[in-house]
Motif scaffolding. Structure first.
Motif, PDB file in Angstrom:
ATOM      1  N   ARG A  17      10.945   2.945  31.080  1.00  0.00           N
ATOM      2  CA  ARG A  17      11.192   5.215  30.863  1.00  0.00           C
ATOM      3  C   ARG A  17       9.805   5.859  31.546  1.00  0.00           C
ATOM      4  O   ARG A  17       9.935   6.929  31.664  1.00  0.00           O
ATOM      5  CB  ARG A  17      10.738   5.459  29.308  1.00  0.00           C
ATOM      6  N   LYS A  21      14.100  12.222  22.756  1.00  0.00           N
ATOM      7  CA  LYS A  21      12.572  12.595  22.242  1.00  0.00           C
ATOM      8  C   LYS A  21      12.436  14.109  21.992  1.00  0.00           C
ATOM      9  O   LYS A  21      13.394  14.557  22.378  1.00  0.00           O
ATOM     10  CB  LYS A  21      12.329  12.647  23.804  1.00  0.00           C
ATOM     11  N   ASP A  65      18.425  16.207  31.215  1.00  0.00           N
ATOM     12  CA  ASP A  65      16.710  15.607  30.568  1.00  0.00           C
ATOM     13  C   ASP A  65      16.659  15.641  28.658  1.00  0.00           C
ATOM     14  O   ASP A  65      16.638  14.671  29.125  1.00  0.00           O
ATOM     15  CB  ASP A  65      15.500  15.799  31.894  1.00  0.00           C
ATOM     16  N   GLU A  82       9.728   3.663  25.816  1.00  0.00           N
ATOM     17  CA  GLU A  82       8.671   4.242  27.034  1.00  0.00           C
ATOM     18  C   GLU A  82       7.447   3.236  27.451  1.00  0.00           C
ATOM     19  O   GLU A  82       6.394   3.926  26.767  1.00  0.00           O
ATOM     20  CB  GLU A  82       7.461   5.859  26.225  1.00  0.00           C
ATOM     21  N   LYS A 140      19.702   8.839  33.810  1.00  0.00           N
ATOM     22  CA  LYS A 140      18.461   8.825  32.253  1.00  0.00           C
ATOM     23  C   LYS A 140      18.774   7.827  31.750  1.00  0.00           C
ATOM     24  O   LYS A 140      18.001   7.237  30.561  1.00  0.00           O
ATOM     25  CB  LYS A 140      18.495  10.314  31.908  1.00  0.00           C
ATOM     26  N   LEU A 170      10.157   8.003  34.601  1.00  0.00           N
ATOM     27  CA  LEU A 170      10.939   9.053  34.344  1.00  0.00           C
ATOM     28  C   LEU A 170       9.749  10.219  34.716  1.00  0.00           C
ATOM     29  O   LEU A 170      10.192  11.543  35.111  1.00  0.00           O
ATOM     30  CB  LEU A 170      11.702   9.436  33.115  1.00  0.00           C
TER      31      LEU A 170
HETATM   32  N1  GLY Z   1      11.738  13.349  29.976  1.00  0.00           N
HETATM   33  C1  GLY Z   1      11.129  12.149  30.258  1.00  0.00           C
HETATM   34  C2  GLY Z   1      11.852  11.052  28.975  1.00  0.00           C
HETATM   35  O1  GLY Z   1      12.817  11.858  27.814  1.00  0.00           O
HETATM   36  O2  GLY Z   1      11.212  10.431  28.638  1.00  0.00           O
END
Ligand code: GLY
Length: 365
Positions: free
Chosen positions: A243, A143, A137, A239, A229, A246
């Protein structure tokens, strides 16, 4: 070894295999061509185990290695550690072309990534995740963050690594509870995107015993998770939409984490959150019958307790601090079946109702 290419604005590869720590130097050489110096950022748990191998690999590749080690634990993912790390990069005279190597679990990866994103307005970094959670992850997708008093990951940046080297051999030194905690995100990936992965986990749970018996099987599961992912991040790097899938189980999971003062693992809180929201949806006939029990069973088979002792009002209060809240609504991931989940903008009173339904269905069991 399996190679999973990520197609973000700055593309890179995730390598999943064994004996990859020995290849860090060569990878930095290939992916950060201007680098002459590197700083390994690690913590007091991981550094003593693996920093020397990585230093040797960097030296052999002609890269001067420096090492910044901070005390292990989420408590250190704070501004003070970030500033110490930035000062260390400056003292080590890293310049724009040089690179950071993030060697550790999620805390190290997030902090080192944010240091790389902000030092000299951004230098290259390579992620070398050593925990299951970081491999499947947090090391993938760019991120980076530190925690603030007000909550987790409240300051950070999207900053993609130049490469990710996930050496599954490192998983052998994890405590079983830490390994199990990473399984929370693995199960989540199965529910949001991959019925086949979910069925594999139902048949043969991902455990340290499986790692000892069958490294290629674990490598395949880690690579499959990275690919899931990757697909999400490729579609929505920053995001804005997809996204958010997740975040399945995370809205209630984060509330549980907060109520438990972060003494319970993130993966286990997500597991409890996934089961609670699924129970609530199932009680309304919104998903396949038996889905909550299936998710619950697979979580428990991975050593994750899905119990939640908090009442709905306490959880709702805690969930209001969620950074993903959009004013008087929150984007919730609603499961319909394994491999079929949707994002629904949910008004807060309705979210409160769902928490109540999820928690009480759990207590009725
Ligand atoms: N852990 C969630 C993301 O990377 O969006």
């Amino acid at each position: 070894m399996q190679l999973i290419p990520v197609h973000t604005d700055t593309p890179y590869d995730v390598h999943v295999g064994t004996f990859l720590l020995e290849r860090v130097g060569q990878t930095v050489r290939e992916t950060c061509p201007g680098a002459t110096r590197t700083t390994i950022v690690t913590d007091t748990n991981v550094g003593p185990l693996y920093a020397e191998v990585v230093r040797t690999s960097l030296t052999q590749a002609g890269l001067e290695p420096h090492t910044f080690t901070f005390e292990a634990g989420e408590k250190r993912k704070r501004a003070a550690t970030l500033v110490d790390c930035l000062e260390f990069l400056a003292e080590s005279e890293l310049s724009r072309g040089d690179a950071v190597v993030a060697l550790g679990g999620g805390v190290v990866g997030d902090l080192a990534g944010f240091a790389a994103a902000s030092y000299l307005r951004g230098i290259a970094y390579v992620q070398v995740p050593t925990s299951l959670l970081a491999m499947v992850d947090s090391s993938v997708g760019g991120k980076t963050a530190i925690d603030l008093e007000a909550g987790k990951n409240l300051a950070g940046a999207f900053w993609q690594p130049r490469a990710v080297l996930a050496d599954v051999g490192c998983l052998a030194t994890l405590e079983s509870a830490q390994f199990a905690d990473g399984c929370g995100e693995v199960i989540k990936h199965g529910v949001i995107a991959d019925p086949e992965l979910f069925a594999v986990l139902e048949g043969t749970p991902l455990t340290l015993d499986l790692l000892m018996a069958n490294v290629p099987a674990v490598e395949t599961i880690v690579a499959r998770n990275v690919a899931i992912k990757r697909d999400v991040v490729d579609a929505d790097e920053h995001e804005h939409g997809m996204r958010k899938l997740l975040n399945f189980g995370h809205s209630i999971g984060h509330a549980i984490e907060l109520c438990e003062h972060f003494q319970r693992g993130h993966g286990e809180c997500v597991a409890a959150g996934m089961v609670a929201i699924t129970r609530a949806v199932e009680a309304e006939g919104g998903c396949e019958p038996g889905l909550a029990e299936r998710i619950d069973a697979v979580c428990r088979a991975h050593g994750l307790s899905t119990a939640c002792t908090w009442d709905a009002d306490e959880l709702f209060e805690a969930a209001l601090h969620d950074k993903k809240r959009a004013g008087d609504a929150i984007d919730l991931v609603i499961p319909h079946a394994v491999g079929d989940c949707v994002i629904e903008r949910t008004p807060l009173p309705r979210f409160h109702e769902l928490i109540r339904a999820g928690v009480s269905a759990g207590k009725d069991r």
